[in-house]
Design a protein around this motif. Structure first.
Motif, PDB file in Angstrom:
ATOM      1  N   GLN A 170     -67.292 -73.175  29.500  1.00  7.77           N
ATOM      2  CA  GLN A 170     -67.839 -74.510  29.716  1.00  7.77           C
ATOM      3  C   GLN A 170     -69.207 -74.655  29.064  1.00  7.77           C
ATOM      4  O   GLN A 170     -69.510 -75.688  28.437  1.00  7.77           O
ATOM      5  CB  GLN A 170     -67.932 -74.801  31.210  1.00  7.77           C
ATOM      6  N   LYS A 171     -70.044 -73.649  29.187  1.00  7.40           N
ATOM      7  CA  LYS A 171     -71.375 -73.690  28.577  1.00  7.40           C
ATOM      8  C   LYS A 171     -71.271 -73.791  27.061  1.00  7.40           C
ATOM      9  O   LYS A 171     -71.977 -74.591  26.429  1.00  7.40           O
ATOM     10  CB  LYS A 171     -72.169 -72.442  28.966  1.00  7.40           C
TER      11      LYS A 171
ATOM     12  N   ALA B  62     -68.764 -74.987  25.391  1.00  7.11           N
ATOM     13  CA  ALA B  62     -68.230 -76.301  25.065  1.00  7.11           C
ATOM     14  C   ALA B  62     -69.325 -77.361  25.101  1.00  7.11           C
ATOM     15  O   ALA B  62     -69.397 -78.235  24.223  1.00  7.11           O
ATOM     16  CB  ALA B  62     -67.102 -76.654  26.032  1.00  7.11           C
ATOM     17  N   GLU B  63     -70.183 -77.311  26.109  1.00  6.46           N
ATOM     18  CA  GLU B  63     -71.264 -78.284  26.235  1.00  6.46           C
ATOM     19  C   GLU B  63     -72.244 -78.193  25.071  1.00  6.46           C
ATOM     20  O   GLU B  63     -72.817 -79.210  24.647  1.00  6.46           O
ATOM     21  CB  GLU B  63     -71.994 -78.074  27.561  1.00  6.46           C
ATOM     22  N   LEU B  64     -72.430 -76.995  24.541  1.00 10.19           N
ATOM     23  CA  LEU B  64     -73.348 -76.799  23.415  1.00 10.19           C
ATOM     24  C   LEU B  64     -72.676 -76.988  22.064  1.00 10.19           C
ATOM     25  O   LEU B  64     -73.333 -76.898  21.016  1.00 10.19           O
ATOM     26  CB  LEU B  64     -73.956 -75.383  23.484  1.00 10.19           C
ATOM     27  N   GLY B  65     -71.361 -77.242  22.086  1.00 11.72           N
ATOM     28  CA  GLY B  65     -70.628 -77.365  20.826  1.00 11.72           C
ATOM     29  C   GLY B  65     -70.540 -76.059  20.069  1.00 11.72           C
ATOM     30  O   GLY B  65     -70.490 -76.040  18.839  1.00 11.72           O
TER      31      GLY B  65
END
Length: 421
Positions: A376-377, A379-382
């Motif tokens: 998830q982390k 993904a949030e940072l791309g």
């Protein structure tokens, strides 16, 4: 709740009782990986555990393959498969159970060995599912086949088992299942009906030149330049000869030529990998490769025709639509929103050689092995591509839980969908 779901839940009540040995077994297997066709210790341990659960066991099938059969009265026969082999990769996970194994490979090279593709997860999950189904036999009827396959990474283990008389060892199989741990959040299960994983062909090409001193290129036919021109031209095959709606990959993964800076060698060797979803596209690409390589050799004045060798061919994984729809519904019922539809992938598998050889429908799915918070982390940072290790990476290490639980549960759910009383 359906009777099938109730029966599956009853079998899975034993999951908490096997977690400790599964986790210990996984760590030990991860620490002691074996290359394709060298899975002797793994196969021996697998056979011992299957016998301990009451399975009739055939070992040495197709080399190091193991087949366990548990007959439990009338009913269908379900085959569950796991692959056992590891890869020549130097592990960089930093785990306290990381592999430090080195062995001599089939070509006589000293190589490191690592379970960099998650086959250790597959073996552990299937052994756990086999034990749970054996202990919960009052909830199902039919025959369970637990098949542990060697040499998936070299694309010849499944075929070796079929060619070694697999069908003669088994009752008539009704359906076959397999699974693979993937770099997606642990706890997720994903499936795809129809063509799911691509065919793959590896090709070795040898092009010939004329060697000379580096100071006298006029006396040479330089195979290094020739190989470079081939690589550049091959990049146009998918871009300009395959329809944009078709999926295909052509990778030049290796070039080997020469041994010294001031010596022009007399040959170069290129290794290619081609991935497609249908035979027409595959044929188009293979024909284009031969045409381009031959033409470039002629343009360079090669003294000999190029040589082409196909090896490590993986078949298409084409999930039976009806079987997969039924399985997807069972997964959705059990896993809820953790059950998803996966897109097609360009990865490849030889699992389908087994059901195709037996003439039965099959379905093959994926399940997650990456810590959900880390995913998830990223993904949030791309940064998924940068931060999440993928299969075959030296840092690929599925989190033990809930990965093992999910893989074990998925196999039990699949089997019980056909076997439940």
């Amino acid at each position: 709740m359906t009777a099938t779901r109730e029966a599956a839940d009853s079998v899975l009540t034993g999951l908490s009782g096997i977690r400790n040995w599964q986790e210990d077994f996984y760590r030990d297997l991860h620490e002691h990986p074996e290359l394709s066709h060298q899975e002797f210790a793994t196969a021996g341990t697998v056979a011992e555990r299957l016998r301990g659960s009451g399975f009739q066991v055939h070992d040495g099938v197709g080399g190091t393959g193991v087949v366990g059969i548990l007959a439990n009265g009338p009913g269908p026969t379900v085959l569950l498969r796991a692959d056992m082999d590891a890869l020549p990769v130097f592990e960089k996970t930093g785990l306290d159970y990381a592999s430090t194994v080195r062995v001599t490979d089939a070509d006589g090279n000293d190589v490191p060995v690592m379970h960099a593709c998650g086959h250790d997860v597959h073996v552990t999950a299937l052994l756990g599912a086999a034990q749970l189904l054996a202990e919960g036999a009052e909830h199902w009827g039919g025959t369970l086949v637990a098949l542990f396959q060697p040499a998936e990474e070299t694309a010849d283990g499944a075929r070796a088992m079929v060619d070694d008389g697999l069908a003669a060892l088994l009752p008539t199989v009704d359906v076959a299942f397999g699974q693979h741990v993937l770099p997606v959040p642990a706890g997720m299960v994903g499936i795809h009906a129809g063509p799911f994983l691509a065919t793959a062909d590896s090709m070795r090409i040898t092009v010939h030149g004329r060697g000379a001193h580096g100071s006298m290129p006029q006396s040479a036919v330089d195979p290094v330049v020739l190989a470079a021109m081939i690589v550049i031209r091959l990049q146009t095959v998918v871009a300009r000869e395959i329809a944009p709606v078709e999926s295909a990959v052509l990778t030049v993964g290796s070039i080997a030529a020469g041994s010294k800076s001031n010596v022009i060698p007399d040959h170069a060797v290129l290794q290619l990998n081609i991935r497609t979803y249908n035979e027409q596209t595959r044929t188009t690409i293979l024909d284009a490769i031969r045409r381009i390589v031959t033409a470039e050799c002629q343009a360079s004045g090669s003294p000999r025709e190029p040589e082409f060798e196909l090896f490590d061919r993986f078949p298409l994984t084409d999930n039976d639509v009806d079987t997969t729809k039924r399985l997807a519904e069972a997964f959705s019922t059990f896993f809820g929103d953790r059950s998803i539809e996966l897109p097609q992938g360009m990865g490849s598998e030889d699992f389908s050689e087994i059901p195709n050889g037996l003439g039965v429908p099959y379905s093959y799915w994926g399940f997650g092995g990456i810590d959900a918070a880390a995913f998830q982390k990223a993904a949030e940072l791309g940064r998924i591509n940068q931060d999440i290790p993928v299969n075959h990476s030296a840092t690929f290490a599925p989190v033990i839980q809930p990965t093992l639980d999910t893989g074990t549960q998925a196999l039990v759910i699949a089997a019980m969908e056909w076997l439940a009383r």
